[in-house]
Each structure stands twice: as structure tokens, then as C-alpha cells.
Design a protein around this motif. Structure first.
Motif, PDB file in Angstrom:
ATOM      1  N   LEU A 180     -10.407  -6.993  -2.166  1.00 45.57           N
ATOM      2  CA  LEU A 180      -9.511  -6.236  -1.303  1.00 45.57           C
ATOM      3  C   LEU A 180     -10.215  -4.850  -0.691  1.00 45.57           C
ATOM      4  CD1 LEU A 180      -6.094  -6.410  -3.151  1.00 45.57           C
ATOM      5  CD2 LEU A 180      -6.671  -7.374  -0.874  1.00 45.57           C
ATOM      6  N   ARG A 181     -10.035  -4.194   0.357  1.00 49.06           N
ATOM      7  CA  ARG A 181     -10.693  -3.061   0.619  1.00 49.06           C
ATOM      8  C   ARG A 181      -9.484  -2.065   0.912  1.00 49.06           C
ATOM      9  NH1 ARG A 181     -15.291  -2.459   2.005  1.00 49.06           N
ATOM     10  NH2 ARG A 181     -14.860  -0.910   3.466  1.00 49.06           N
ATOM     11  N   GLN A 182      -9.832  -0.779   1.293  1.00 49.55           N
ATOM     12  CA  GLN A 182      -8.894   0.413   1.509  1.00 49.55           C
ATOM     13  C   GLN A 182      -8.613   0.394   2.836  1.00 49.55           C
ATOM     14  OE1 GLN A 182     -10.658   4.269   1.175  1.00 49.55           O
ATOM     15  NE2 GLN A 182      -8.930   5.378   0.536  1.00 49.55           N
ATOM     16  N   ASN A 183      -9.373   0.012   3.933  1.00 45.62           N
ATOM     17  CA  ASN A 183      -8.980   0.052   5.539  1.00 45.62           C
ATOM     18  C   ASN A 183      -8.490   1.557   5.509  1.00 45.62           C
ATOM     19  OD1 ASN A 183      -9.295  -2.647   5.825  1.00 45.62           O
ATOM     20  ND2 ASN A 183      -7.220  -3.490   4.910  1.00 45.62           N
ATOM     21  N   TYR A 184      -9.596   2.291   5.558  1.00 44.12           N
ATOM     22  CA  TYR A 184      -9.269   3.872   5.622  1.00 44.12           C
ATOM     23  C   TYR A 184      -8.517   4.047   6.989  1.00 44.12           C
ATOM     24  CZ  TYR A 184      -9.767   8.647   5.040  1.00 44.12           C
ATOM     25  OH  TYR A 184      -9.450   9.939   4.528  1.00 44.12           O
ATOM     26  N   GLU A 185      -9.108   3.316   8.101  1.00 43.56           N
ATOM     27  CA  GLU A 185      -8.501   3.630   9.500  1.00 43.56           C
ATOM     28  C   GLU A 185      -6.897   3.605   9.701  1.00 43.56           C
ATOM     29  OE1 GLU A 185     -10.835   1.507   8.639  1.00 43.56           O
ATOM     30  OE2 GLU A 185      -9.841  -0.405   9.106  1.00 43.56           O
ATOM     31  N   ASN A 186      -6.330   2.642   8.798  1.00 46.15           N
ATOM     32  CA  ASN A 186      -5.080   2.487   8.852  1.00 46.15           C
ATOM     33  C   ASN A 186      -3.917   3.840   8.390  1.00 46.15           C
ATOM     34  OD1 ASN A 186      -5.512  -0.122   9.569  1.00 46.15           O
ATOM     35  ND2 ASN A 186      -4.857  -0.909   7.428  1.00 46.15           N
ATOM     36  N   TYR A 187      -4.692   4.615   7.597  1.00 43.69           N
ATOM     37  CA  TYR A 187      -3.865   5.823   7.293  1.00 43.69           C
ATOM     38  C   TYR A 187      -3.335   6.526   8.636  1.00 43.69           C
ATOM     39  CZ  TYR A 187      -5.199   5.176   2.446  1.00 43.69           C
ATOM     40  OH  TYR A 187      -5.517   4.586   1.287  1.00 43.69           O
ATOM     41  N   THR A 188      -2.093   7.060   8.591  1.00 43.18           N
ATOM     42  CA  THR A 188      -1.548   7.638   9.581  1.00 43.18           C
ATOM     43  C   THR A 188      -1.448   9.207   9.387  1.00 43.18           C
ATOM     44  OG1 THR A 188       0.763   7.780   8.424  1.00 43.18           O
ATOM     45  CG2 THR A 188       0.238   5.880   9.785  1.00 43.18           C
ATOM     46  N   ALA A 189      -1.051  10.112  10.274  1.00 41.71           N
ATOM     47  CA  ALA A 189      -1.271  11.505  10.249  1.00 41.71           C
ATOM     48  C   ALA A 189      -0.102  11.726   9.167  1.00 41.71           C
ATOM     49  CB  ALA A 189      -0.999  12.061  11.750  1.00 41.71           C
ATOM     50  N   GLU A 190       0.815  11.053   8.953  1.00 42.79           N
ATOM     51  CA  GLU A 190       1.901  11.275   8.046  1.00 42.79           C
ATOM     52  C   GLU A 190       1.205  11.040   6.514  1.00 42.79           C
ATOM     53  OE1 GLU A 190       5.868   9.628   7.853  1.00 42.79           O
ATOM     54  OE2 GLU A 190       6.059  10.005   5.582  1.00 42.79           O
ATOM     55  N   ASN A 191       0.466  10.162   6.597  1.00 38.83           N
ATOM     56  CA  ASN A 191      -0.295   9.991   5.009  1.00 38.83           C
ATOM     57  C   ASN A 191      -1.275  11.047   5.030  1.00 38.83           C
ATOM     58  OD1 ASN A 191      -0.521   6.362   5.937  1.00 38.83           O
ATOM     59  ND2 ASN A 191       0.982   7.390   4.714  1.00 38.83           N
ATOM     60  N   GLN A 192      -1.858  11.396   5.875  1.00 39.42           N
ATOM     61  CA  GLN A 192      -2.917  12.455   5.434  1.00 39.42           C
ATOM     62  C   GLN A 192      -2.126  13.843   5.235  1.00 39.42           C
ATOM     63  OE1 GLN A 192      -5.897  12.126   5.223  1.00 39.42           O
ATOM     64  NE2 GLN A 192      -6.421  10.443   6.298  1.00 39.42           N
ATOM     65  N   TYR A 193      -1.019  13.972   5.603  1.00 41.53           N
ATOM     66  CA  TYR A 193      -0.165  15.245   5.652  1.00 41.53           C
ATOM     67  C   TYR A 193       0.389  15.260   4.099  1.00 41.53           C
ATOM     68  CZ  TYR A 193       3.510  18.682   6.008  1.00 41.53           C
ATOM     69  OH  TYR A 193       4.441  19.991   5.816  1.00 41.53           O
ATOM     70  N   VAL A 194       1.078  14.069   3.628  1.00 41.02           N
ATOM     71  CA  VAL A 194       1.705  13.647   2.291  1.00 41.02           C
ATOM     72  C   VAL A 194       0.522  14.109   1.222  1.00 41.02           C
ATOM     73  CG1 VAL A 194       2.493  12.185   0.709  1.00 41.02           C
ATOM     74  CG2 VAL A 194       3.609  12.422   3.187  1.00 41.02           C
ATOM     75  N   TRP A 195      -0.739  13.610   1.633  1.00 39.14           N
ATOM     76  CA  TRP A 195      -1.733  13.676   0.533  1.00 39.14           C
ATOM     77  C   TRP A 195      -2.036  15.276   0.396  1.00 39.14           C
ATOM     78  CZ3 TRP A 195      -5.104  11.654  -2.999  1.00 39.14           C
ATOM     79  CH2 TRP A 195      -6.097  12.439  -3.290  1.00 39.14           C
ATOM     80  N   GLN A 196      -2.011  16.069   1.528  1.00 35.58           N
ATOM     81  CA  GLN A 196      -2.562  17.539   1.475  1.00 35.58           C
ATOM     82  C   GLN A 196      -1.193  18.262   0.873  1.00 35.58           C
ATOM     83  OE1 GLN A 196      -2.438  20.249   5.306  1.00 35.58           O
ATOM     84  NE2 GLN A 196      -4.393  19.143   5.351  1.00 35.58           N
ATOM     85  N   LEU A 197      -0.067  17.961   1.163  1.00 35.41           N
ATOM     86  CA  LEU A 197       1.114  18.676   0.336  1.00 35.41           C
ATOM     87  C   LEU A 197       1.064  18.271  -1.154  1.00 35.41           C
ATOM     88  CD1 LEU A 197       4.447  17.535   2.503  1.00 35.41           C
ATOM     89  CD2 LEU A 197       3.479  19.875   2.142  1.00 35.41           C
ATOM     90  N   LEU A 198       0.733  16.969  -1.415  1.00 39.11           N
ATOM     91  CA  LEU A 198       0.747  16.841  -2.991  1.00 39.11           C
ATOM     92  C   LEU A 198      -0.449  17.303  -3.517  1.00 39.11           C
ATOM     93  CD1 LEU A 198       1.451  13.017  -2.760  1.00 39.11           C
ATOM     94  CD2 LEU A 198       2.788  14.788  -3.696  1.00 39.11           C
ATOM     95  N   PHE A 199      -1.558  17.413  -2.829  1.00 42.35           N
ATOM     96  CA  PHE A 199      -2.989  17.974  -3.447  1.00 42.35           C
ATOM     97  C   PHE A 199      -2.735  19.482  -3.431  1.00 42.35           C
ATOM     98  CE2 PHE A 199      -7.160  19.993  -3.279  1.00 42.35           C
ATOM     99  CZ  PHE A 199      -7.984  18.993  -3.780  1.00 42.35           C
ATOM    100  N   ASP A 200      -2.301  20.466  -2.423  1.00 42.68           N
ATOM    101  CA  ASP A 200      -1.948  21.659  -2.567  1.00 42.68           C
ATOM    102  C   ASP A 200      -1.152  21.959  -3.725  1.00 42.68           C
ATOM    103  OD1 ASP A 200      -3.778  22.188  -0.430  1.00 42.68           O
ATOM    104  OD2 ASP A 200      -2.189  22.439   0.926  1.00 42.68           O
ATOM    105  N   ARG A 201       0.004  21.477  -3.769  1.00 43.46           N
ATOM    106  CA  ARG A 201       0.877  21.698  -4.788  1.00 43.46           C
ATOM    107  C   ARG A 201       0.470  21.445  -6.062  1.00 43.46           C
ATOM    108  NH1 ARG A 201       6.750  18.532  -5.131  1.00 43.46           N
ATOM    109  NH2 ARG A 201       5.325  16.875  -5.730  1.00 43.46           N
ATOM    110  N   GLN A 202      -0.424  20.473  -6.320  1.00 40.39           N
ATOM    111  CA  GLN A 202      -1.033  20.311  -7.755  1.00 40.39           C
ATOM    112  C   GLN A 202      -1.997  21.392  -7.865  1.00 40.39           C
ATOM    113  OE1 GLN A 202       1.396  19.690  -9.356  1.00 40.39           O
ATOM    114  NE2 GLN A 202       0.453  17.927 -10.455  1.00 40.39           N
ATOM    115  N   MET A 203      -2.944  21.688  -6.705  1.00 36.98           N
ATOM    116  CA  MET A 203      -4.111  22.318  -7.007  1.00 36.98           C
ATOM    117  C   MET A 203      -3.669  24.069  -7.101  1.00 36.98           C
ATOM    118  SD  MET A 203      -6.283  20.601  -7.865  1.00 36.98           S
ATOM    119  CE  MET A 203      -7.954  21.441  -8.041  1.00 36.98           C
TER     120      MET A 203
END
Ligand SMILES: [Fe+2]
Length: 245
Positions: A2-25
Motif C-alpha cells: 500500500l502507498r500513501q497517495n499524498y496527492e489525495n490529501y485535501t486542504a481540510e486534511n492539511q488544516y487538521v494536521w496543522q491544528l493538531l500539530f500546533d496544539r501539541q507543539m
């Protein structure tokens, strides 16, 4: 494979990552193990981009020889420990939505990567994980042994705390590191902070639906690795004569 298929991540996905990353860091620099925090940089995790597994794997390869292996979701026990034994850590690729920021039915890629991957830059931790998988693979047909193995995994890899020599009590377990609330709870005075004793852990049940009431504290990742013979002894001892707790 299986592969990650990076291009399938949406703008919302990227935003959620950023929110979670910022909150934890925002909170983890004073809460997480030094080795984990160094690992975040070493594996190249940043706030504004979901990690690209191919890039992370190039870094991990040089650090400890471990790799992220893409999986669909929760992996059957045998396959899980076989992957660890091949120095491959299973990770899903899907990310929680904005609506489910704090509640998940099963681990998503934020848990699997942000929680688990940085500490794979630490050689002692990796050696522990590989040795632990070897023990687990010997007991796949013993239900009681597997229960003890899952407890030992739970209270270390998922919910472990470490007494960092310079910083005091710190987090290294992925289940804590990927949860804002449990990060705070785990270091507070509410739960019990118990010494790392494999036999005690093997006989301690846990719940997956609440914040933990017990955390076991190691002194170093070397201590985890050095405890493998003791873990093996404990599993062998009780595998033959189940104790119901
Ligand atoms: Fe996990």
C-alpha cells in the motif's frame, strides 16, 4: 504494497494536521521526552505539511533503519508483530476530520505518525521494539500471553512516561503524545505514576475508553531494552498458568 497517495490529501486534511500539530507543539516542549522532541526534527515533521512517508522513510533509514509501512487500519496481531520484527512501523494514511478532532474510534495517521514515528529515531527504543516483537511472535497461539504482551505494549509504547534525567517526568507514549487532554492528565497529580516493573505491568489491566489511571515510568530507553529478558521470563512464567485479573 500500500502507498500513501499524498496527492489525495485535501486542504481540510492539511488544516487538521496543522491544528493538531500546533496544539501539541505548544505544550509538548515542556512535557515530552527530549528524545521524542529531537525526533520530531530528525524525521522532519513540520506544522504546515502532512508528512510525506517517502521523505520520512529516507530520514528514518539513516537514523535507525526503521520504516513506516502503510496499512489500512488496525493490523491483526501476527502481522503487526511481524512488521515490527522487520523494523517496519504500521501507519494508516487517513486523517480525522475537523468534526472529530478529539474523538476517534480507531487510530488515524496523526496518532500513528506524530505519536509513534519521532521516537523511532532513538536506537535504544528501536532495539526494544524489535526485541519485544520477537517475544510476541513466540506466543501468538497463547491467548493469555498475548494479553500480557498487549498490556506491556500499552503501558510503554502507547502510554509510557519517562523520568528524563534533566527534565523530570516526561511523555514518550504515542497514545498520550497524540492527545492534548491526556498529555496534561498524564503528568498531573490525578493518575498514579508507578515504577516500571514488567511483572506488575503484565498483570495490570487497562481500559481503552478513558484516560489512564496508571502510568508506568521508565528511567531510560536503555532500561526498556535491558528489561527484555525479564519480560520474556514473566511471559513464560504466567503463559503456563493464567492469572485472572
Ligand atoms: Fe498507537
Amino acid at each position: 504494497m500500500l502507498r500513501q497517495n499524498y496527492e489525495n490529501y485535501t486542504a481540510e486534511n492539511q488544516y487538521v494536521w496543522q491544528l493538531l500539530f500546533d496544539r501539541q507543539m505548544k505544550q509538548l516542549p515542556s512535557m515530552a521526552s527530549a528524545a521524542y522532541l529531537e525526533g520530531i526534527e530528525a524525521v522532519g515533521f513540520v506544522r504546515d505539511r502532512i508528512p510525506n512517508f517517502d521523505e520520512v522513510n529516507k530520514r528514518l533509514e539513516k537514523l535507525t533503519g526503521w520504516q513506516i509501512e502503510v496499512v489500512k487500519g488496525l493490523v491483526p496481531t501476527k502481522e503487526f508483530f511481524e512488521l515490527l520484527n522487520q523494523k517496519r512501523f504500521p501507519s494508516s494514511t487517513w486523517l480525522r476530520t475537523l468534526a472529530e478532532l478529539d474523538y476517534l474510534e480507531e487510530p488515524d495517521m496523526f496518532h500513528d505518525t506524530f505519536g509513534h514515528i519521532p521516537i523511532l529515531s532513538n536506537q535504544d527504543f528501536c532495539n526494544f521494539l524489535k526485541g519485544f516483537s520477537e517475544i510476541a511472535l513466540e506466543y501468538l497461539d497463547n491467548e493469555w500471553a498475548l494479553k500480557m504482551i498487549s498490556r506491556l505494549y500499552w503501558f510503554t509504547v502507547e502510554f509510557g512516561l519517562i523520568r528524563d534525567t534533566e527534565n523530570g517526568l516526561r511523555i514518550y507514549g504515542a497514545g498520550i503524545l497524540s492527545s492534548s487532554g491526556e498529555s496534561i492528565h498524564s503528568l498531573s497529580d490525578n493518575p498514579q505514576h508507578l515504577p516500571y516493573v514488567p511483572e506488575k505491568i503484565a498483570l495490570t489491566d487497562y481500559r481503552i475508553d478513558i484516560m489512564q489511571t496508571n502510568y508506568f515510568v521508565i528511567d531510560s530507553y536503555k532500561q526498556l531494552f535491558d528489561s527484555l529478558p525479564e519480560i520474556e521470563k514473566v511471559i513464560r512464567k504466567y503463559a503456563a498458568e493464567p492469572v485472572l485479573v
